[in-house]
Design a protein around this motif. Structure first.
Motif, short mmCIF file in Angstrom:
data_model
loop_
_atom_site.label_atom_id
_atom_site.label_comp_id
_atom_site.label_asym_id
_atom_site.label_seq_id
_atom_site.Cartn_x
_atom_site.Cartn_y
_atom_site.Cartn_z
N ILE A 1 0.87 -1.17 0.00
CA ILE A 1 0.00 0.00 0.00
C ILE A 1 0.91 1.22 0.00
O ILE A 1 1.71 1.40 0.90
CB ILE A 1 -0.91 0.03 1.25
CG1 ILE A 1 -1.76 -1.24 1.30
CG2 ILE A 1 -1.78 1.27 1.24
CD1 ILE A 1 -2.51 -1.41 2.61
N ASN A 2 0.78 2.05 -1.03
CA ASN A 2 1.67 3.20 -1.15
C ASN A 2 1.52 4.19 -0.01
O ASN A 2 0.41 4.45 0.45
CB ASN A 2 1.41 3.95 -2.46
CG ASN A 2 1.98 3.23 -3.66
OD1 ASN A 2 2.86 2.40 -3.54
ND2 ASN A 2 1.47 3.57 -4.83
N PHE A 3 2.65 4.74 0.41
CA PHE A 3 2.65 5.90 1.29
C PHE A 3 2.64 7.16 0.43
O PHE A 3 3.02 7.14 -0.75
CB PHE A 3 3.91 5.93 2.16
CG PHE A 3 3.94 4.91 3.26
CD1 PHE A 3 3.03 4.97 4.30
CD2 PHE A 3 4.90 3.91 3.26
CE1 PHE A 3 3.07 4.04 5.32
CE2 PHE A 3 4.95 2.99 4.27
CZ PHE A 3 4.03 3.04 5.32
N LEU A 4 2.22 8.26 1.02
CA LEU A 4 2.43 9.56 0.40
C LEU A 4 3.85 10.00 0.73
O LEU A 4 4.22 10.06 1.90
CB LEU A 4 1.42 10.57 0.95
CG LEU A 4 1.51 11.99 0.38
CD1 LEU A 4 1.10 12.00 -1.09
CD2 LEU A 4 0.64 12.95 1.18
N PRO A 5 4.69 10.26 -0.26
CA PRO A 5 6.10 10.61 0.00
C PRO A 5 6.23 11.83 0.91
O PRO A 5 5.40 12.75 0.87
CB PRO A 5 6.66 10.90 -1.39
CG PRO A 5 5.76 10.15 -2.33
CD PRO A 5 4.41 10.22 -1.71
N PRO A 6 7.28 11.87 1.73
CA PRO A 6 7.48 13.03 2.62
C PRO A 6 7.52 14.36 1.89
O PRO A 6 7.01 15.36 2.38
CB PRO A 6 8.83 12.71 3.28
CG PRO A 6 8.94 11.23 3.25
CD PRO A 6 8.28 10.82 1.96
#
Length: 575
Positions: free
Chosen positions: A97-102
């Motif tokens: 599940i992808n994270f939203l990049p910092p």
């Protein structure tokens, strides 16, 4: 003994690379400041490569915490993909599940928040069995924002919830989490953003994992078909014809200059620069020889020595554009404040993650954007001067890599800039053209003639969606949703230089431009199969769409200004 210890070390490294890492462990690494990317179910920690990446560090930062399989495969050769294994620290076994990049505002739980999972445990697989920690990095949803938001990059808090699993092959995430801690504040601009998001969701395939995974599967099959039909093979005979055209324009420029016919000379020099830009674009994407060094050399010689522009700056800029296309906060190709705004969201004085500054919506911007549909073509006539500025800033400030395979590019380009201004600025403008007005006219005409190039660059995106559908959207769907193609007769392809097939190019950026027309039918078939609209306009109709978008945003700005004035005069405070 030495050979045994070497073999043992190799075995240990191989074992480490195949260690199964959990989602909590990867989140912990990102929270600690590491750049972790998922490619082909492999976990790569690329911190040490960030300063050396020829395409710039921001392209990597936008992929942190994501399954970037499709993006990375489309931009890199097989040799480069093989070298990436050096950075592998483990594998994922479960559906990602992808994270939203910092860099896009994603927040990540640290080691303390993750129940004592240490950074070292991410390399030995001892972080526990729970691989589905709450998604701390929520999908980007620009609908609701604090009323006092100013310059900081947007941060969004995510509530807890149960996340459905998705296939790692799909490079997507779960649906967005709602902020359960604070009631949203809906403003006029927020409502507009919400309508645009809902319009796109109704027009394009659903964002559920099954649908998006199927789109990616068929996209990869399309890529295999394109490879099997040889569309990645460069047709060098086409470049031979291009070279004849370049030679003709340059010869006419030189002849008219010798005869003292300065306006025709400037015209053909502008045509020469306009055509050269297409070869620079090909070389920047390694679309000529597919060899990084050779194509980089071609690009720098053509761009810097013949045209006075930095191809390395262009790659640094353009690669980010390809990954976050039409994102107001992140895509430098649509960040033209205070001159243009293609979305009402620029009225919020957004913070650009590329330029690392606030795009202030001040008095000057309000005036310019109100009339931007009328100023569009006049401003683009001066576009090449802005490219000089950006090129010089990139080279003089040393924004490119100082080490790695591209360490020498900066110095080669600086030499190219000196060479260009020696032959053009001194040799042509100063020595060959008498009189200040003649020189001014020559410079302006030679630069204004390149204006169609800037129209072609903006045409493919300015009229397309800027709505953010979150990390659930697959790479191919996002590229087709934010990019249009331009329909033109085949005999006119030389004028557009492949930029008329931007949607196809965004799907397959390393494909040589002379093969893009042959690939168009295959992409149209793919779009029909997955039910994604394929945006195709004629050149005139496409320009009408762009002007219409600019006029619409300008009207929105005028309405917003009138609302704010009325509220102030009425003695109320707007929230």
């Amino acid at each position: 003994m030495a050979s045994k210890s070497s073999a043992a070390a190799a075995e240990a490294r191989a074992k480490q690379k195949n260690t199964i890492l959990t989602r909590r462990q990867i989140e912990s690494l990102i929270a600690a400041g590491h750049s972790v990317v998922i490619i082909d179910d492999k976990v790569l920690k690329v911190d040490s490569w960030l300063p050396f990446h020829p395409g710039g560090n921001k392209t990597i930062q936008h992929m942190v915490g994501r399954d970037a399989t499709d993006e990375v495969h489309r931009f890199h050769s097989q040799e480069t993909l093989a070298r990436m294994k050096t950075y592998q620290i483990g594998r994922i076994q479960e559906q990602w599940i992808n994270f939203l990049p910092p860099i896009q505002g994603g927040k990540f739980s640290g080691q303390d928040d993750l129940g004592g999972v240490s950074e070292d445990s991410a390399f030995n697989g001892s972080g526990g069995s729970d691989s589905s920690s709450p998604q701390i990095s929520a999908d980007p949803s620009p609908i609701f924002e604090p009323a006092d938001y100013q310059a900081s990059i947007r941060r969004r808090n995510a509530g807890s919830g149960v996340l459905s699993r998705t296939s790692s092959a799909s490079s997507i995430s779960s649906v967005s989490l709602e902020d359960s801690h604070r009631p949203p504040k809906m403003s006029l601009m927020d409502a507009r953003t919400q309508r645009e998001i809902q319009t796109d969701k109704a027009k394009y395939p659903p964002l559920d994992p099954t649908t998006q995974a199927e789109i990616v599967r068929k996209y990869r099959l399309l890529h295999e078909r394109i490879q099997s039909e040889g569309l990645y093979q460069c047709r060098y005979t086409s470049y031979a014809i291009e070279c004849v055209r370049y030679a003709f324009f340059f010869t006419m420029f030189a002849l008219f200059l010798k005869w003292g016919w300065y306006i025709p000379s400037a015209f053909f020099l502008g045509c020469f620069w306009h055509q050269l830009a297409f070869t620079v674009h090909d070389a920047g994407h390694m679309g000529i020889t597919h060899d990084f060094t050779i194509d980089s050399l071609i690009g720098m010689i053509v761009a810097d020595y013949m045209g006075g522009l930095s191809v390395c700056w262009w790659k640094y800029n353009h690669n980010v554009h390809h990954l976050v296309t039409n994102s107001p906060e992140h895509d430098p190709d649509i960040e033209h404040m205070p001159f243009f705004a293609i979305s009402h969201r620029f009225f919020e004085s957004l913070s650009s993650t590329y330029y690392e500054r606030v795009m202030t919506y001040d008095i000057f911007a309000k005036f310019m954007i109100r009339y931007q549909n009328y100023l569009y073509y006049p401003i683009l006539c001066l576009g090449r001067f802005n490219l000089y500025r950006l090129s010089w800033a990139y080279l003089l400030l040393g924004q490119g890599p100082r080490k790695g395979p591209a360490w020498w590019h900066r110095y080669f380009e600086i030499a190219g800039q000196i060479f260009f201004w020696a032959w053009y600025g001194y040799g042509v403008v100063y020595k060959c053209i008498p009189g200040g007005w003649n020189r001014f006219a020559f410079v302006m005409i030679s630069h204004i003639i390149t204006m169609p190039l800037h129209v072609q660059i903006t045409l493919s995106h300015f009229a397309m969606s800027t709505a953010d559908l979150g990390t659930a959207e697959s790479f191919p769907q996002k590229m087709l949703r934010t990019t249009m193609d331009v329909d033109c007769p085949q005999w006119l392809d030389f004028f557009h230089g492949g930029l008329q097939f931007q949607a196809i190019h965004h799907l397959f950026p390393r494909m040589p431009r002379h093969n893009l027309r042959r690939a168009q039918k295959l992409v149209q078939e793919f779009c029909n199969e997955v039910d994604i609209p394929y945006a195709l306009y004629g050149f005139i109709d496409g320009n009408k769409e762009v002007i219409s978008r600019l006029a619409d945003v300008g009207r929105q700005g005028a309405i917003l200004a009138e609302c704010q004035r009325t509220i102030v005069e009425s003695g109320f405070e707007m929230h």
